[in-house]
Design a protein around this motif. Structure first.
Motif, PDB file in Angstrom:
ATOM      1  N   PHE A 134      -9.438 -10.364   6.512  1.00 24.58           N
ATOM      2  CA  PHE A 134      -8.056 -10.713   6.178  1.00 24.58           C
ATOM      3  C   PHE A 134      -7.084  -9.795   6.921  1.00 24.58           C
ATOM      4  O   PHE A 134      -7.472  -8.762   7.471  1.00 24.58           O
ATOM      5  CB  PHE A 134      -7.821 -10.598   4.666  1.00 24.58           C
ATOM      6  CG  PHE A 134      -8.647 -11.556   3.856  1.00 24.58           C
ATOM      7  CD1 PHE A 134      -8.243 -12.869   3.675  1.00 24.58           C
ATOM      8  CD2 PHE A 134      -9.848 -11.158   3.298  1.00 24.58           C
ATOM      9  CE1 PHE A 134      -9.009 -13.752   2.942  1.00 24.58           C
ATOM     10  CE2 PHE A 134     -10.628 -12.034   2.558  1.00 24.58           C
ATOM     11  CZ  PHE A 134     -10.205 -13.347   2.385  1.00 24.58           C
ATOM     12  N   VAL A 135      -5.828 -10.199   6.922  1.00 22.26           N
ATOM     13  CA  VAL A 135      -4.766  -9.398   7.518  1.00 22.26           C
ATOM     14  C   VAL A 135      -4.058  -8.643   6.392  1.00 22.26           C
ATOM     15  O   VAL A 135      -3.881  -9.175   5.292  1.00 22.26           O
ATOM     16  CB  VAL A 135      -3.758 -10.294   8.271  1.00 22.26           C
ATOM     17  CG1 VAL A 135      -2.615  -9.461   8.864  1.00 22.26           C
ATOM     18  CG2 VAL A 135      -4.468 -11.078   9.370  1.00 22.26           C
ATOM     19  N   THR A 136      -3.655  -7.397   6.660  1.00 19.76           N
ATOM     20  CA  THR A 136      -2.939  -6.588   5.681  1.00 19.76           C
ATOM     21  C   THR A 136      -1.594  -6.186   6.259  1.00 19.76           C
ATOM     22  O   THR A 136      -1.530  -5.662   7.372  1.00 19.76           O
ATOM     23  CB  THR A 136      -3.731  -5.320   5.319  1.00 19.76           C
ATOM     24  OG1 THR A 136      -5.022  -5.701   4.843  1.00 19.76           O
ATOM     25  CG2 THR A 136      -3.013  -4.525   4.241  1.00 19.76           C
ATOM     26  N   GLU A 137      -0.531  -6.439   5.521  1.00 13.33           N
ATOM     27  CA  GLU A 137       0.792  -6.019   5.972  1.00 13.33           C
ATOM     28  C   GLU A 137       1.088  -4.619   5.457  1.00 13.33           C
ATOM     29  O   GLU A 137       0.881  -4.332   4.275  1.00 13.33           O
ATOM     30  CB  GLU A 137       1.866  -6.988   5.472  1.00 13.33           C
ATOM     31  CG  GLU A 137       3.257  -6.656   5.986  1.00 13.33           C
ATOM     32  CD  GLU A 137       4.282  -7.717   5.638  1.00 13.33           C
ATOM     33  OE1 GLU A 137       5.423  -7.600   6.100  1.00 13.33           O
ATOM     34  OE2 GLU A 137       3.935  -8.662   4.895  1.00 13.33           O
ATOM     35  N   LYS A 138       1.556  -3.754   6.346  1.00 15.52           N
ATOM     36  CA  LYS A 138       1.896  -2.385   5.950  1.00 15.52           C
ATOM     37  C   LYS A 138       3.286  -2.367   5.320  1.00 15.52           C
ATOM     38  O   LYS A 138       4.182  -3.095   5.734  1.00 15.52           O
ATOM     39  CB  LYS A 138       1.866  -1.449   7.152  1.00 15.52           C
ATOM     40  CG  LYS A 138       2.184   0.005   6.800  1.00 15.52           C
ATOM     41  CD  LYS A 138       2.225   0.872   8.038  1.00 15.52           C
ATOM     42  CE  LYS A 138       2.516   2.319   7.651  1.00 15.52           C
ATOM     43  NZ  LYS A 138       3.887   2.504   7.157  1.00 15.52           N
ATOM     44  N   TYR A 139       3.451  -1.511   4.316  1.00 18.00           N
ATOM     45  CA  TYR A 139       4.758  -1.421   3.668  1.00 18.00           C
ATOM     46  C   TYR A 139       5.815  -0.917   4.652  1.00 18.00           C
ATOM     47  O   TYR A 139       5.562  -0.058   5.498  1.00 18.00           O
ATOM     48  CB  TYR A 139       4.702  -0.512   2.439  1.00 18.00           C
ATOM     49  CG  TYR A 139       4.171   0.883   2.674  1.00 18.00           C
ATOM     50  CD1 TYR A 139       4.979   1.892   3.195  1.00 18.00           C
ATOM     51  CD2 TYR A 139       2.848   1.196   2.380  1.00 18.00           C
ATOM     52  CE1 TYR A 139       4.488   3.165   3.403  1.00 18.00           C
ATOM     53  CE2 TYR A 139       2.349   2.468   2.597  1.00 18.00           C
ATOM     54  CZ  TYR A 139       3.173   3.448   3.104  1.00 18.00           C
ATOM     55  OH  TYR A 139       2.692   4.711   3.334  1.00 18.00           O
ATOM     56  N   THR A 140       6.989  -1.479   4.566  1.00 17.71           N
ATOM     57  CA  THR A 140       8.138  -1.038   5.364  1.00 17.71           C
ATOM     58  C   THR A 140       9.269  -0.535   4.479  1.00 17.71           C
ATOM     59  O   THR A 140      10.231   0.038   4.984  1.00 17.71           O
ATOM     60  CB  THR A 140       8.659  -2.192   6.251  1.00 17.71           C
ATOM     61  OG1 THR A 140       8.949  -3.330   5.436  1.00 17.71           O
ATOM     62  CG2 THR A 140       7.627  -2.574   7.306  1.00 17.71           C
ATOM     63  N   ILE A 141       9.184  -0.784   3.186  1.00 15.23           N
ATOM     64  CA  ILE A 141      10.141  -0.219   2.237  1.00 15.23           C
ATOM     65  C   ILE A 141       9.562   1.108   1.752  1.00 15.23           C
ATOM     66  O   ILE A 141       8.507   1.126   1.112  1.00 15.23           O
ATOM     67  CB  ILE A 141      10.385  -1.175   1.054  1.00 15.23           C
ATOM     68  CG1 ILE A 141      11.042  -2.460   1.551  1.00 15.23           C
ATOM     69  CG2 ILE A 141      11.249  -0.512  -0.020  1.00 15.23           C
ATOM     70  CD1 ILE A 141      11.254  -3.507   0.477  1.00 15.23           C
ATOM     71  N   PRO A 142      10.208   2.242   2.058  1.00 11.76           N
ATOM     72  CA  PRO A 142       9.647   3.548   1.692  1.00 11.76           C
ATOM     73  C   PRO A 142       9.502   3.698   0.178  1.00 11.76           C
ATOM     74  O   PRO A 142      10.181   3.025  -0.607  1.00 11.76           O
ATOM     75  CB  PRO A 142      10.679   4.534   2.247  1.00 11.76           C
ATOM     76  CG  PRO A 142      11.499   3.774   3.223  1.00 11.76           C
ATOM     77  CD  PRO A 142      11.488   2.352   2.759  1.00 11.76           C
ATOM     78  N   LEU A 143       8.623   4.608  -0.203  1.00 12.96           N
ATOM     79  CA  LEU A 143       8.398   4.877  -1.620  1.00 12.96           C
ATOM     80  C   LEU A 143       9.697   5.257  -2.325  1.00 12.96           C
ATOM     81  O   LEU A 143       9.962   4.819  -3.449  1.00 12.96           O
ATOM     82  CB  LEU A 143       7.367   5.998  -1.767  1.00 12.96           C
ATOM     83  CG  LEU A 143       7.075   6.478  -3.190  1.00 12.96           C
ATOM     84  CD1 LEU A 143       6.495   5.354  -4.034  1.00 12.96           C
ATOM     85  CD2 LEU A 143       6.114   7.669  -3.156  1.00 12.96           C
ATOM     86  N   LYS A 144      10.526   6.055  -1.670  1.00 14.67           N
ATOM     87  CA  LYS A 144      11.784   6.499  -2.280  1.00 14.67           C
ATOM     88  C   LYS A 144      12.685   5.315  -2.605  1.00 14.67           C
ATOM     89  O   LYS A 144      13.262   5.225  -3.687  1.00 14.67           O
ATOM     90  CB  LYS A 144      12.508   7.474  -1.343  1.00 14.67           C
ATOM     91  CG  LYS A 144      13.780   8.066  -1.928  1.00 14.67           C
ATOM     92  CD  LYS A 144      14.384   9.088  -0.976  1.00 14.67           C
ATOM     93  CE  LYS A 144      15.650   9.708  -1.579  1.00 14.67           C
ATOM     94  NZ  LYS A 144      16.237  10.726  -0.675  1.00 14.67           N
ATOM     95  N   GLU A 145      12.797   4.370  -1.661  1.00 15.02           N
ATOM     96  CA  GLU A 145      13.630   3.188  -1.894  1.00 15.02           C
ATOM     97  C   GLU A 145      13.037   2.305  -2.983  1.00 15.02           C
ATOM     98  O   GLU A 145      13.757   1.751  -3.821  1.00 15.02           O
ATOM     99  CB  GLU A 145      13.774   2.412  -0.586  1.00 15.02           C
ATOM    100  CG  GLU A 145      14.726   1.227  -0.664  1.00 15.02           C
ATOM    101  CD  GLU A 145      14.880   0.514   0.663  1.00 15.02           C
ATOM    102  OE1 GLU A 145      15.176  -0.692   0.652  1.00 15.02           O
ATOM    103  OE2 GLU A 145      14.687   1.167   1.712  1.00 15.02           O
ATOM    104  N   GLY A 146      11.715   2.152  -2.973  1.00 18.89           N
ATOM    105  CA  GLY A 146      11.070   1.377  -4.028  1.00 18.89           C
ATOM    106  C   GLY A 146      11.283   1.998  -5.390  1.00 18.89           C
ATOM    107  O   GLY A 146      11.480   1.288  -6.383  1.00 18.89           O
ATOM    108  N   HIS A 147      11.265   3.338  -5.450  1.00 16.79           N
ATOM    109  CA  HIS A 147      11.489   4.032  -6.719  1.00 16.79           C
ATOM    110  C   HIS A 147      12.901   3.775  -7.242  1.00 16.79           C
ATOM    111  O   HIS A 147      13.101   3.539  -8.444  1.00 16.79           O
ATOM    112  CB  HIS A 147      11.256   5.528  -6.533  1.00 16.79           C
ATOM    113  CG  HIS A 147      11.556   6.335  -7.750  1.00 16.79           C
ATOM    114  ND1 HIS A 147      12.438   7.397  -7.751  1.00 16.79           N
ATOM    115  CD2 HIS A 147      11.107   6.223  -9.030  1.00 16.79           C
ATOM    116  CE1 HIS A 147      12.508   7.900  -8.968  1.00 16.79           C
ATOM    117  NE2 HIS A 147      11.712   7.214  -9.754  1.00 16.79           N
ATOM    118  N   LEU A 148      13.900   3.794  -6.354  1.00 15.12           N
ATOM    119  CA  LEU A 148      15.279   3.523  -6.775  1.00 15.12           C
ATOM    120  C   LEU A 148      15.399   2.115  -7.353  1.00 15.12           C
ATOM    121  O   LEU A 148      16.089   1.902  -8.359  1.00 15.12           O
ATOM    122  CB  LEU A 148      16.230   3.695  -5.587  1.00 15.12           C
ATOM    123  CG  LEU A 148      16.415   5.125  -5.071  1.00 15.12           C
ATOM    124  CD1 LEU A 148      17.295   5.132  -3.830  1.00 15.12           C
ATOM    125  CD2 LEU A 148      17.017   6.016  -6.154  1.00 15.12           C
TER     126      LEU A 148
END
Length: 363
Positions: free
Chosen positions: A251-265
């Motif tokens: 399968f294909v896996t997409e890497k996160y582009t939204i940083p952890l800090k932004e996701g936390h906010l």
């Protein structure tokens, strides 16, 4: 320092024929599609590891539980993809443009803590897609052709953040209780009639609420302008498995582009909405107003998780069209084009038929 072995880069070969083993959806096994050999996937018996949030939000802690991963960047749409398979050629799952394997590069990522493995086979997703296409009116022939070619359908793991926290909030507000009065009013005909009118009495309210917020799900990639439809973006997180790279095989896996800090906010905004719902429930009555609220989160942890979808992408008249199938429950959603010529010919045929009926009707 000696270079570490990157877990997500390891690929297993079949002991019988040497072909690459791939994950078999709906199981905990990898199998050979040539000779049928299977091997069990070994997962962490201790379950998921919830990672402390704030060490990761500091630079020194960001490298824990992280590793390098081989990435392919689509120059057409910008998607970043990791492929857990030795493809000779590959097309972007979002826009179907060719990817250049020689352009692969290494990039650091926080290792996933859990994965929801695909529960349905690619063949079944293909049948779901074909059945959906067959029901479409005025679909162009190119769409029909796409539904007959499995290469247009790709399995993709999407990255998400999940956040856990203990939530406590103090609030002030008002509790509203309904009561009714009877008034004499004029109706639409000008006659005086009795009408029952609802009114609200307001009482001051204040208090404190607390509880555990579990698995707040926040998308961790832009997902091509956020176009993963909400209809299919619902997964049963109880089926999450401790992460093993074997689940990614094939399968294909997409890497996160939204940083952890932004996701936390973003997760804090969701937690605030949850706190307001708890406050309203605590206030009670028929309706509520929350005029002020002081919220605190503690014992915050997070996971990087991967969730499954199948995507079919193709272009028609210069425009991209996408169809999405939830890899866990089979829900389907997508945009579709209309064939101008099919509609035009149908209208012409209808006009001819109407003309014939009128002609014979007059005769």
């Amino acid at each position: 320092m000696e270079p570490s072995i990157q877990e997500t880069e390891l690929k297993k070969s079949c002991v019988n024929c040497g072909a690459e083993l791939k994950y078999k959806p709906g199981t905990t096994a990898i199998s050979c599609e040539y000779c049928g050999h299977q091997e069990s996937i070994q997962v962490n018996e201790n379950g998921f590891e919830e990672l402390e949030l704030y060490p990761y939000l500091r630079d020194m802690g960001a490298q824990k539980h992280s590793e390098e991963i081989s990435m392919l960047h689509c120059k057409n749409c910008g998607a970043n993809q990791h492929v857990e398979e030795n493809y000779k050629s590959l097309h972007c799952v979002y826009c179907s443009m060719p990817l250049i394997l020689e352009d692969a590069y290494k990039e650091e990522w926080i290792l996933p803590g859990a994965v929801l493995p695909f529960q349905i086979e690619k063949e079944k997703s293909f049948l779901i897609f074909k059945k959906w296409v067959d029901r479409l009116w005025w679909a162009p022939n190119k769409l029909k052709k796409a539904s007959l070619d499995p290469q247009f359908t790709k399995g993709l793991y999407l990255p998400y953040w999940t956040f856990d926290a203990q939530l406590a909030a103090r609030y002030t507000g008002q509790r509203g209780e309904y009561y009714y009065e009877t008034r004499r009013v004029r109706d639409a005909n000008g006659k005086m009639v009795s009408k029952r009118v609802r009114k609200t009495r307001w009482y001051p309210a204040s208090g404190r609420v607390s509880g555990f917020v579990d698995d707040t799900l926040i998308k961790a990639s832009q997902q091509r302008s956020g176009r993963i439809p909400g209809k299919i973006a619902r997964w049963n997180l109880k089926k999450l498995q401790p992460f093993s790279s074997s689940f990614l095989a094939g399968f294909v896996t997409e890497k996160y582009t939204i940083p952890l800090k932004e996701g936390h906010l973003h997760s804090k905004e969701v937690a605030r909405d949850i706190a307001k719902r708890w406050c309203r429930r605590d206030i009670g009555g028929d309706t509520q107003r929350v005029t002020s609220m002081d919220m605190e989160l503690s014992d915050e942890t997070f996971k990087h998780i991967l969730l499954p979808v199948y995507i079919s992408a193709y272009r028609y008249n210069g425009k991209e069209y996408h169809f999405f199938i939830n890899g866990e429950n089979g829900q389907i959603s997508g945009s579709r084009p209309y064939s101008f010529w099919k509609i035009f010919l149908a209208v012409v045929f209808a006009l001819i038929l109407i003309g014939i009926l009128i002609y014979f009707g007059q005769g």
